[in-house]
Write a protein that holds these residues in place. Sequence first.
Motif: not given
Length: 484
Positions: A123-147
Amino acid sequence: MAVTTEKYEVVIGLEIHTQLLTKTKAFSTDLASYGSMPNTNISVVNLGHPGTLPRHNKEAVNMALKVGLACGCDTTNYCLYARKNYFYADLPKGYQITQDKTPLCTNGSIRIQTEDGNVKDILLTRIHLEEDSGKSIHDLDMYHSLIDYNRAGTTLIEIVTEPVIKTGEEAGLFVSEVRKLVRYLDVCDGNMEEGSLRCDANISVMLKGSDTFGTKVEVKNMNSISNVRKAIEYETARQIKIIEAGEEVVQETRSFDAVNGETFSMRVKEVATDYRYFPEPDLPPLVVDEAWIDSIRASMPKLPEELYQEFTTTFGLSDYDARVITENKEVAAYYEDILRHTNNYKAAANYLMGAVKGYLNKNAIELSDFALKPLQIAEIIRLVDDGVISNAVGEQTLFPALVENPDKSAKQLAEELNVIQNSDDDFILDLVAQALEAYPEKVEEYKQGKKGLLGLFMGEVMKRSGGKADPKLATQKLREALGD
Ligand code: ADP
Ligand code: MG
């Protein structure tokens, strides 16, 4: 982990985020294509610049409605969007536009079938519409998080189940049904590795027979169906162990580490009030009237369950064959196309699941890249059915040859390959005479009643014909020559 599970009952509810294949984002005209250079599909709207306004995307609503209707959901005709507020670097506006009190679809269900054939409607409770967030990338740069903000604002639907799932196996089957469904509906590519379909599992355990659920833990980051199963199995055992030790399960969000097969704590779970939900003031209410629903209903393709019913009843396929063929929309469509040219349903299924699938697997290609058209498979089947070639020649000689020469017709190629069965009376009679001459003693034995020797003579006829004698005719002529 050795734990006593018999005492406990597991309760699981899933939340599945599905990225819809809309051309543009959920509330703006920014492109929503996957794989672009980072931060190229962005504009002031999705970056949340002051003074910009979101707007509705009809295609997004259409796609969400398709999923809802396919699951037998009720639809809401007056939806207010809400803001879900939280701070995170990949959420430039500081809030996510979602549906809170008025989800587009409610109720409904998705059917799963377990290995032992049991059917269960989740059984489903609901299906709703929404927007996604951006993406943080933590493993490309040793010192920074990229977005990468390309994903910010892209369209999601969230499918939420009731807490009715009991095992990791059921959860895995549910996710795979959702994936199959959204692919059939062409609303999502269903790719879990790339994150277009993401599953969060809420898991709790309680004493068997209890009517009070235990404290739930939400597990994220399972990027395959087998990881969904593994994470649930691990988490269940972990919680039982805690309870057995007399301690309490903490309500929190955990992440699945696929390398170690374990879950680990990410954060203590937020509660709804932390998000300060309130109605989105920048979007007018979404009004979905009956005419809109009707137009979507009219545009729905055949769904796997419907095809399954058709294949097992009208075409008499076995449960297994029908399941395998309807597993994938392209395969099912290809099968239906073969049947436009032949009524031999079973042979068509056999070719598709045998020779064709074998070829695709061996060459690691998809059906869409396969050289032969459904008509050509039907032609091979027809040649066999008409007695022009033998079944073995069809599958082992003609099929592979046709794949290499897809521009030829099956008949033409069979002639070139010299594999046409010979049904010519004189040709067969000659071979029969030769075969019997080769075994005079055996002929005597046959005449005295050792009828099993017919196989030997048949083998001889076929050998001498180079496999081209029509077996039916040869049997008949042999019997006649032997005085039967
Ligand atoms: P939250 O407010 O934490 O988001 P919801 O009540 O919205 O929780 O439920 C989210 C998901 O968790 C749903 O799929 C629901 O079925 C499931 N769920 C709720 N309570 C439990 C529980 N005690 N154990 C397992 N799953 C649960
Ligand atoms: Mg919730």
